[in-house]
Design a protein around this motif. Structure first.
Motif, mmCIF file in Angstrom:
data_model
loop_
_atom_site.group_PDB
_atom_site.id
_atom_site.type_symbol
_atom_site.label_atom_id
_atom_site.label_comp_id
_atom_site.label_asym_id
_atom_site.label_seq_id
_atom_site.Cartn_x
_atom_site.Cartn_y
_atom_site.Cartn_z
ATOM 1 N N ARG A 1 24.183 -67.696 -40.424
ATOM 2 C CA ARG A 1 23.067 -68.563 -40.016
ATOM 3 C C ARG A 1 23.243 -69.990 -40.508
ATOM 4 O O ARG A 1 22.283 -70.663 -40.870
ATOM 5 C CB ARG A 1 21.744 -67.983 -40.498
ATOM 6 N N GLU A 2 24.513 -70.416 -40.579
ATOM 7 C CA GLU A 2 24.891 -71.768 -41.012
ATOM 8 C C GLU A 2 24.285 -72.132 -42.365
ATOM 9 O O GLU A 2 23.812 -73.238 -42.589
ATOM 10 C CB GLU A 2 24.534 -72.800 -39.945
ATOM 11 N N ARG A 3 24.332 -71.176 -43.285
ATOM 12 C CA ARG A 3 23.879 -71.370 -44.664
ATOM 13 C C ARG A 3 25.051 -71.190 -45.603
ATOM 14 O O ARG A 3 25.880 -70.292 -45.440
ATOM 15 C CB ARG A 3 22.786 -70.362 -45.044
ATOM 16 N N LEU B 1 35.898 -65.154 -44.637
ATOM 17 C CA LEU B 1 35.401 -66.435 -44.128
ATOM 18 C C LEU B 1 33.902 -66.524 -44.358
ATOM 19 O O LEU B 1 33.181 -65.532 -44.239
ATOM 20 C CB LEU B 1 35.697 -66.565 -42.631
ATOM 21 N N ALA B 2 33.422 -67.730 -44.699
ATOM 22 C CA ALA B 2 31.994 -67.937 -44.918
ATOM 23 C C ALA B 2 31.649 -69.402 -44.710
ATOM 24 O O ALA B 2 32.488 -70.287 -44.882
ATOM 25 C CB ALA B 2 31.600 -67.502 -46.324
ATOM 26 N N CYS B 3 30.387 -69.654 -44.338
ATOM 27 C CA CYS B 3 29.900 -71.030 -44.217
ATOM 28 C C CYS B 3 29.724 -71.624 -45.606
ATOM 29 O O CYS B 3 29.413 -70.909 -46.569
ATOM 30 C CB CYS B 3 28.562 -71.053 -43.481
ATOM 31 N N ARG C 1 22.135 -73.727 -49.102
ATOM 32 C CA ARG C 1 21.739 -74.891 -48.297
ATOM 33 C C ARG C 1 22.419 -74.847 -46.934
ATOM 34 O O ARG C 1 23.385 -74.118 -46.754
ATOM 35 C CB ARG C 1 22.123 -76.190 -49.014
ATOM 36 N N PRO C 2 21.936 -75.655 -45.970
ATOM 37 C CA PRO C 2 22.607 -75.694 -44.663
ATOM 38 C C PRO C 2 24.057 -76.148 -44.812
ATOM 39 O O PRO C 2 24.364 -77.070 -45.564
ATOM 40 C CB PRO C 2 21.802 -76.718 -43.875
ATOM 41 N N GLY C 3 24.928 -75.478 -44.088
ATOM 42 C CA GLY C 3 26.339 -75.835 -44.132
ATOM 43 C C GLY C 3 27.070 -75.310 -42.913
ATOM 44 O O GLY C 3 27.038 -74.119 -42.641
ATOM 45 N N ARG C 4 27.723 -76.201 -42.158
ATOM 46 C CA ARG C 4 28.402 -75.789 -40.938
ATOM 47 C C ARG C 4 29.895 -75.562 -41.126
ATOM 48 O O ARG C 4 30.537 -74.948 -40.283
ATOM 49 C CB ARG C 4 28.197 -76.838 -39.839
ATOM 50 N N ALA C 5 30.460 -76.023 -42.224
ATOM 51 C CA ALA C 5 31.892 -75.824 -42.454
ATOM 52 C C ALA C 5 32.154 -74.350 -42.745
ATOM 53 O O ALA C 5 31.348 -73.669 -43.375
ATOM 54 C CB ALA C 5 32.366 -76.684 -43.614
ATOM 55 N N VAL C 6 33.278 -73.842 -42.258
ATOM 56 C CA VAL C 6 33.671 -72.459 -42.531
ATOM 57 C C VAL C 6 34.895 -72.504 -43.434
ATOM 58 O O VAL C 6 35.860 -73.208 -43.162
ATOM 59 C CB VAL C 6 33.961 -71.703 -41.217
ATOM 60 N N ASP D 1 28.893 -79.189 -47.666
ATOM 61 C CA ASP D 1 29.908 -80.176 -48.049
ATOM 62 C C ASP D 1 30.062 -80.307 -49.563
ATOM 63 O O ASP D 1 31.176 -80.415 -50.071
ATOM 64 C CB ASP D 1 29.566 -81.537 -47.441
ATOM 65 N N ALA D 2 28.936 -80.295 -50.294
ATOM 66 C CA ALA D 2 29.001 -80.468 -51.752
ATOM 67 C C ALA D 2 29.749 -79.300 -52.409
ATOM 68 O O ALA D 2 30.646 -79.500 -53.245
ATOM 69 C CB ALA D 2 27.599 -80.585 -52.335
ATOM 70 N N CYS D 3 29.422 -78.075 -52.011
ATOM 71 C CA CYS D 3 30.093 -76.907 -52.578
ATOM 72 C C CYS D 3 31.552 -76.849 -52.144
ATOM 73 O O CYS D 3 32.419 -76.454 -52.919
ATOM 74 C CB CYS D 3 29.373 -75.623 -52.170
ATOM 75 N N HIS D 4 31.822 -77.285 -50.918
ATOM 76 C CA HIS D 4 33.198 -77.288 -50.421
ATOM 77 C C HIS D 4 34.055 -78.260 -51.226
ATOM 78 O O HIS D 4 35.201 -77.953 -51.574
ATOM 79 C CB HIS D 4 33.217 -77.650 -48.939
#
Length: 110
Positions: free
Chosen positions: A56-58, A86-88, A64-69, A91-94
């Protein structure tokens, strides 16, 4: 005097080494040289869409919202393109995770 051919680095293999210290049977380019050489599967776009829908793009770290996989276990550390790896991610966590992975990669090279 010519140098004697070296043996394959794989345990128990007595074949002569031909490339990167391994025989033809054990030499696999993306595992010997670099994980970056491993190719994306043909269905990578489909996998990414399915992961975004599943999560769900979390962000799997903070929610938080996140679209990166992202790969939970990086390809360089023997991760796979399996849906379970694989998981969404936001940006900050990535950014944080990427810095940690880069530090581990630098230690592996030493």
């Amino acid at each position: 005097m010519p140098k004697a051919p070296s043996k394959c680095l794989e345990t128990g293999c007595r074949n002569p080494a031909t490339t990167k210290g391994r025989c033809q049977k054990h030499y696999v380019p993306w595992t010997v040289t670099s994980a970056r050489n491993q190719t994306r599967p043909k269905n990578a776009a489909s996998l990414i869409r399915r992961v975004r829908f599943r999560d769900r793009e979390r962000c799997y770290v903070c929610g938080r919202p996140g679209r990166a996989v992202d790969h939970i276990v990086p390809i360089a550390e023997h991760g796979t393109w399996d849906m379970s790896n694989l998981a969404c991610i936001c940006d900050a966590c990535h950014d944080t995770k990427s810095r940690q992975e880069a530090a581990r990669g630098r230690l592996r090279r030493r």
